[in-house]
Design an enzyme around this catalytic site. Structure first.
Site, short mmCIF file in Angstrom:
data_model
loop_
_atom_site.label_atom_id
_atom_site.label_comp_id
_atom_site.label_asym_id
_atom_site.label_seq_id
_atom_site.Cartn_x
_atom_site.Cartn_y
_atom_site.Cartn_z
N HIS A 156 133.81 76.20 46.84
CA HIS A 156 133.26 76.75 45.60
C HIS A 156 133.39 78.28 45.54
CE1 HIS A 156 131.51 72.90 44.30
NE2 HIS A 156 131.22 72.72 45.58
N ASN A 165 127.69 68.72 40.47
CA ASN A 165 129.10 68.81 40.09
C ASN A 165 129.29 68.28 38.68
OD1 ASN A 165 130.04 69.81 42.60
ND2 ASN A 165 130.18 67.75 43.45
N TYR A 193 123.41 73.99 53.56
CA TYR A 193 123.41 75.06 52.57
C TYR A 193 122.64 76.28 53.06
CZ TYR A 193 125.71 72.50 48.81
OH TYR A 193 126.64 71.85 48.04
#
Length: 702
Positions: A91, A164, A378
């Site tokens: 990303h 997404n 993350y």
């Protein structure tokens, strides 16, 4: 260096000889492929410990939560998260904007989340859209999934919905995420291909991962090449939980529905757009917001209980599956509006840090093994990428509600605990914050039991049923695009065995699709189909919600008309066409032989937005060509102008012509016009043309 050295890397020749090495394989309980190591090629951790299972994280039972003690997963994910600096590992190519979220339907019966307790509650929001595989400098129109990450600055802290534009994913277990990304990124020996999946490594991986076939149908469909961020859906992907004030839980899936409708481009357009304007999606979002045409999405939720989950044909914890909207309707509860561009790209878009773990009271996790891994990954990757644990001190990441804690020091600390107390419990008068058992976040007390094993639930092993349902839900036009995409991508694979292994999955999805791809690749015969690990579910009904063309716009609002003009045209007719576009909320650009513009038949000057070779028709949703007799002769001698006309017709765009403009199309090889081509002679013709443009394409042109 001897071959016995732990740092030995095989030569290129050795690697080539291994490309076709046959490895023994086993199938796991969830249908996943377990390749067994031949002598001397045993997979180990970085510490040299042999690995028994590289497909699954350690869980409590087949459907239980992941366990932190899985050192192989932690080491693998830690190393993956820290592979690159400073751009995101995935990303990296992103674009963001600010806005707000407003609750339109209160649901206190379902969740105690403060934001959703009362209609009209509004909070600031930051959204970042992105491709997945490309680096920061790659192009916007790569065939890829798109990130759709939303940060809501609520009164109870930041809530990140990190999703997404596709509701499912390639893999079922986070253990496989480094392998997935390694396969699609540039090969380590040659550093290409960049920002694309049309290469051997990716399709080799996919051919051995039948769980990915549902996602492949989505990425090879028009969803993989959206027209813009404004015209694509967003999905939370995972099943999460709503928990209300009484502690009652429901499962929930999140959907972002664009008010502007869905739209994509054709592959040939995508290739040409990347050459003409590699920042096409960025520019589109910037221009729309700056023009006051604020993109808007509705937040919808699919809510269901344990009884539905138990009887559903698929496991709701499986991220490669979706729940059709016909089975569980989407309830609209809010709206997201983007009304402001960033002040500084790096400070906001590049430094914004999304974490799936960022939830608020009233929202909770499930045991989805991909979600569990993302929650771990993350936070770790943001700490690495942004230099340390204080990335929440960066303004775009900081909560906008009051916050207090005893975390201190570290790299780039902007604030520390005031006073003497930096711990608790303490007995100081001004001792700082304390936990709140009444309003603080509390995990849903789900009962968990099971053996500690690296396994998947048996229901995860159905890899084809929903892929077939998705394909059968597409229009004939969209099905043709999927076949074409697969043929193109696989034609870029040099190794024949890889092509055959992929095609062998397709009969389980659709025999006509399999035959079309096989024929397109020039196979003499269809490869032997792979045997499904689990019996497929028969009778799944097509879902209209899965098709872009069945959910397109109903007007030309927010779209762009390209008007190719020459000297000597009727200025009044041009003004009528421009007004017709404005009346429906569309945009337009004047394209001319020179950037200096043109003069109308009455001598008035019309400035140009684009010179013809900088404004090809692929940049526009529909086109008009307004040309005088002398002007069209000049256009017909210009290759970019002939390409403008030929591409517009080939890409099934609605086209308007005035005067002698049809001569340009004849020069471009277009002789037979259809009902998608309009003649403009007066004001009413302009309005009729723009109304037709609301359908986006004249698909009958084929």
């Amino acid at each position: 260096m001897s071959e016995k050295s732990p740092h030995f890397h095989p030569s290129i020749e050795t690697q080539k000889s291994n490309e076709t090495t046959k490895r023994s394989e086993k199938t796991g309980q969830g249908g996943e492929t377990h390749q067994q190591a031949p002598d001397g090629a045993r997979l180990t951790t970085a510490q040299g410990v042999p690995v028994s299972d590289n497909q699954n994280t350690l869980k409590v039972g087949p459907r239980g939560p992941a366990l932190l003690e899985d050192f192989h997963f932690r080491e693998k994910m830690f190393h993956f998260d820290h592979e690159r600096i400073p751009e995101r590992v995935v990303h990296a190519r992103g674009y963001g904007a600010r806005g707000y979220f407003e609750t339109t339907d209160a649901i206190p019966d379902l969740t105690s989340a403060h934001l959703l307790q009362e209609k009209g509650r509004k909070v600031p929001a930051f959204v970042r859209f992105s491709t997945v595989a490309g680096n920061k400098g790659s192009m916007d129109l790569a065939r890829d999934a798109r990130g759709f990450a939303v940060k809501l600055y609520t009164e109870e802290g930041n809530w990140d919905i990190v999703g997404n534009n596709i509701p499912v994913f390639f893999i079922q277990d986070a253990m496989k995420f480094p392998d997935l990304v390694h396969s699609v990124k540039e090969a380590p020996d040659r550093a290409f291909p960049q920002a694309q999946s049309a290469h051997d490594n990716f399709w080799d991986f996919i051919s051995l991962m039948p769980e990915a076939m549902h996602m492949i149908m989505w990425t090879m469909s028009d969803r993989g090449i959206p027209r813009s961020f404004r015209f694509m859906e967003g999905f939370g992907v995972h099943t999460l939980r709503f928990v209300n004030a009484e502690g009652k839980s429901h499962f929930v899936k999140f959907h972002w529905k664009p008010k502007q409708g869905l739209q994509s481009v054709l592959w040939d357009e995508a290739i040409k757009i990347n050459g003409a304007d590699p920042d096409f999606h960025r520019r589109d979002l910037w221009d729309a917001i700056q023009a006051g045409d604020y993109p808007e999405w509705e937040l919808g939720v699919q809510v269901f209980d344990d009884a539905f989950a138990d009887k559903f044909d698929f496991d709701v914890l499986d991220a490669t599956k979706l729940i059709p909207e016909e089975d569980v309707p989407v309830r609209i509860v809010g709206r997201l509006v983007l009304d402001s561009v960033v002040d500084n790209f790096f400070a906001e878009t590049e430094q914004v840090a999304f974490c799936t773990q960022n939830i608020v009271p009233g929202i909770d996790f499930t045991n989805d093994p991909l979600l569990q891994g993302r929650n771990f990954s993350y936070l770790d990757t943001q700490i690495k990428r942004l230099g340390g644990p204080n990335f929440t001190h960066i303004p775009v990441n900081a909560p906008k509600c009051p916050f207090a804690h005893f975390q201190q020091d570290g790299h780039m600390a902007m604030h520390n605990p005031a006073g003497r107390a930096n711990y608790e419990p303490n007995s100081w008068k001004d001792g700082g914050p304390r936990a709140d058992a009444e309003t603080g976040f509390t995990s849903y007390p789900e009962a968990i039991e099971g053996e500690k094993r690296k396994v998947r639930a048996e229901l995860f092993a159905d890899h084809y049923s929903q892929a077939r349902q998705f394909y059968q839900s597409q229009t004939e036009v969209e099905q043709g695009h999927i076949a074409g995409a697969l043929i193109f991508e696989l034609s870029k694979c040099e190794v024949l065995d890889i092509r055959k292994r992929v095609v062998a999955h397709l009969p389980n999805i659709d025999t006509d699709l399999a035959q079309a791809v096989s024929d397109g690749l020039g196979f003499d015969e269809m490869p032997e189909p792979h045997a499904p690990r689990r019996d497929m579910v028969e009778g799944l009904k097509p879902s209209d919600a899965l098709s872009i063309l069945k959910n397109g716009p109903d007007s030309f609002k927010g779209r762009k008309l390209g008007i190719l003009v020459t000297d000597g045209i009727d200025g009044g007719l041009l003004a009528s066409l421009q007004q017709a576009v404005k009346d429906v909320g569309g945009m337009m650009e004047i394209v001319a032989p020179t950037i200096g513009g043109i003069k109308t038949s009455d001598g008035k000057s019309v400035s140009a937005d684009q010179k013809i070779d900088g404004g090809p028709s692929v940049l526009y949703d529909a086109v008009a060509v307004m040309a005088s007799a002398d002007g069209v002769k000049k256009l017909a001698s210009m290759h970019p102008a002939k390409g403008f006309a030929a591409d517009a017709f080939a890409h099934a765009k609605f086209i308007a012509l005035t005067g002698e403009a049809e001569q340009l199309f004849h020069a471009a090889g277009v002789d037979d016009f259809d009902d998608g081509v309009f003649r403009l002679e007066g004001k009413d013709d302009c309005a009729d043309f723009i109304e037709a443009c609301g359908k986006m394409r004249f698909w009958q042109r084929g």
